[in-house]
Design an enzyme around this catalytic site. Structure first.
Site, PDB file in Angstrom:
ATOM      1  N   ASP B  51       0.817  -1.224   0.000  1.00  0.00           N
ATOM      2  CA  ASP B  51       0.000   0.000   0.000  1.00  0.00           C
ATOM      3  C   ASP B  51       0.841   1.260   0.000  1.00  0.00           C
ATOM      4  OD1 ASP B  51      -2.379  -1.252   0.074  1.00  0.00           O
ATOM      5  OD2 ASP B  51      -2.710  -1.008   2.227  1.00  0.00           O
ATOM      6  N   TYR B 115       5.702  -9.958   7.597  1.00  0.00           N
ATOM      7  CA  TYR B 115       5.603  -8.510   7.786  1.00  0.00           C
ATOM      8  C   TYR B 115       6.020  -8.153   9.196  1.00  0.00           C
ATOM      9  CZ  TYR B 115       2.963  -7.458   3.514  1.00  0.00           C
ATOM     10  OH  TYR B 115       2.572  -7.267   2.204  1.00  0.00           O
TER      11      TYR B 115
END
Lengths: 256, 256
Positions: B51, B115
């Site tokens: 993103d 992540y």
């Protein structure tokens, strides 16, 4: 009484500390924050004129009313940092606040300042360190760290530092006293740390540029002495970029 | 054959990985760099659609000629990273390059991704960490770290993660397998690290926002199980900001 604030800032997005006509500055942001917080125009006076793009881990500034040159406010001191920060962007942080005598001057009363210049000596880029380090991708000698530390040590003492002053600077007395100067490793970075009673314009950045010449073997560590004696900017290395430079600490005479 | 490049980037200045009409993207920069470097239009295909504002410590992309969908170049592989970087800004770095079979797909062949979400749980700001961390200045419980780690551990397993999916996402199957999930301290930061075979839209950021609810005592660690069973986004915490999120590692089935 005046308010003394201790702050940190990342200089990347600013045209230096001091207010100027064209461009965003730290002082401008502090002026605006003080006006919003106290409701009257203030004079904010800093401990150093850091250049465009230079950072500060430790920075001091005084805040007082523009009209009376005094400030005592109703907000408890421990609340001042949070209150200030509410009016400041994320890259500026007020850490502490205390009252000092009106005669205190954040710049003239400085006894010594410590700067760190961070360098990354390897081919590979490190995007996460890029805002805070000078990336030197070209080859250096295997004993670069030791060579640079030896050269840095020779900056110590009371000397004429004209060799390490930007051309065109209007300084009457180029003599400063360097109290400590060294190069050491921290993770993948090499750090040049220097403490002095004052600094000439671009002094640390020209020294850092010169240390890289020493790291590459284009200059010898022991040549720093004759370099300083020559008082000739042309003989020193290039001016290292501002992103690597951080005002690390500021020492005042006691009591602060 | 195609070229596989491993890269890192700081996402702050980009509207995410994938090319879009309005805004600078990582893929756009890689396309332009590949064109400059090879002299013909290339297809650059990435391992993940990060993103806007999200970073990557480890990211993989394949590069091939647009016309032939193949690429073998005359530049030795070890020179490719430096050659690419010469055409890229400082916040993107190509670290390695190797050849892979034309059938290799950098996204569909991913076995798992890891992540990290970095959080700063204290009143004080840290301007130097601000680009990479979520600053949570409000009070948390003394055992916040242990509570968050306990909650994070409950994300493990093959589950329907609809609760942690942004509303309006068009995903047919919201089942993913979380292979590991924990919270640990590193210096002054708390880090939420999660490894899964895939992630739903905003999944890690909603999980991070939920872990902060647990840190503050507004949710209990053990409630994560019923939260996931409810499959209701409304019950989870807020979506944490993108700056704290970094694609940390990407695992492919062997051989890569």
């Amino acid at each position: 009484m005046k308010l003394l604030i201790e702050l940190s800032y990342v200089g990347t997005n600013y045209c230096g500390y001091q207010v100027q006509q064209n461009g965003d500055t730290i002082q401008q942001r502090l002026n605006e924050a003080a006006l919003s917080l106290f409701g009257f125009p203030c004079d904010v006076s800093g401990c150093s004129r850091t250049d465009s793009g230079v950072h500060a881990r430790t920075y001091f500034a005084t805040v007082c009313r523009k009209d009376t040159q005094n400030l005592e406010c109703s907000i408890p001191l421990f609340r001042i940092p949070m209150a200030f920060n509410a009016h400041l962007p994320d890259d500026i942080a007020v850490r502490r606040a205390l009252y000092v005598d009106s005669s205190f001057h954040p710049r003239y009363d400085v006894r010594s300042k410590t700067y760190r210049y961070r360098m990354l000596l390897k081919r590979e880029r490190e995007p996460f360190l890029a805002p805070y380090c000078w990336h030197v991708p070209y080859p250096t000698l295997p004993d670069a760290e030791q060579r640079m530390d030896r050269a840095a040590g020779l900056f110590c003492g009371k000397r004429d530092f004209s060799t390490f002053m930007a051309k065109g600077s209007k300084i009457e007395d180029p003599v400063r006293t360097v109290l400590s100067s060294r190069v050491f490793r921290e993770d993948c970075e090499l750090i040049f740390e220097i403490c002095a009673d004052g600094f000439l314009y671009h002094m640390v950045r020209i020294m850092a540029g010169t240390l890289i010449e020493v790291a590459c073997g284009r200059m010898e560590p022991q040549s720093m002495t004759s370099l300083m004696e020559a008082r000739d900017r042309e003989l020193a290395g290039p001016t290292a970029p501002p992103c690597g430079l951080t005002l690390w600490d500021v020492q005042y005479g006691s009591p602060t």
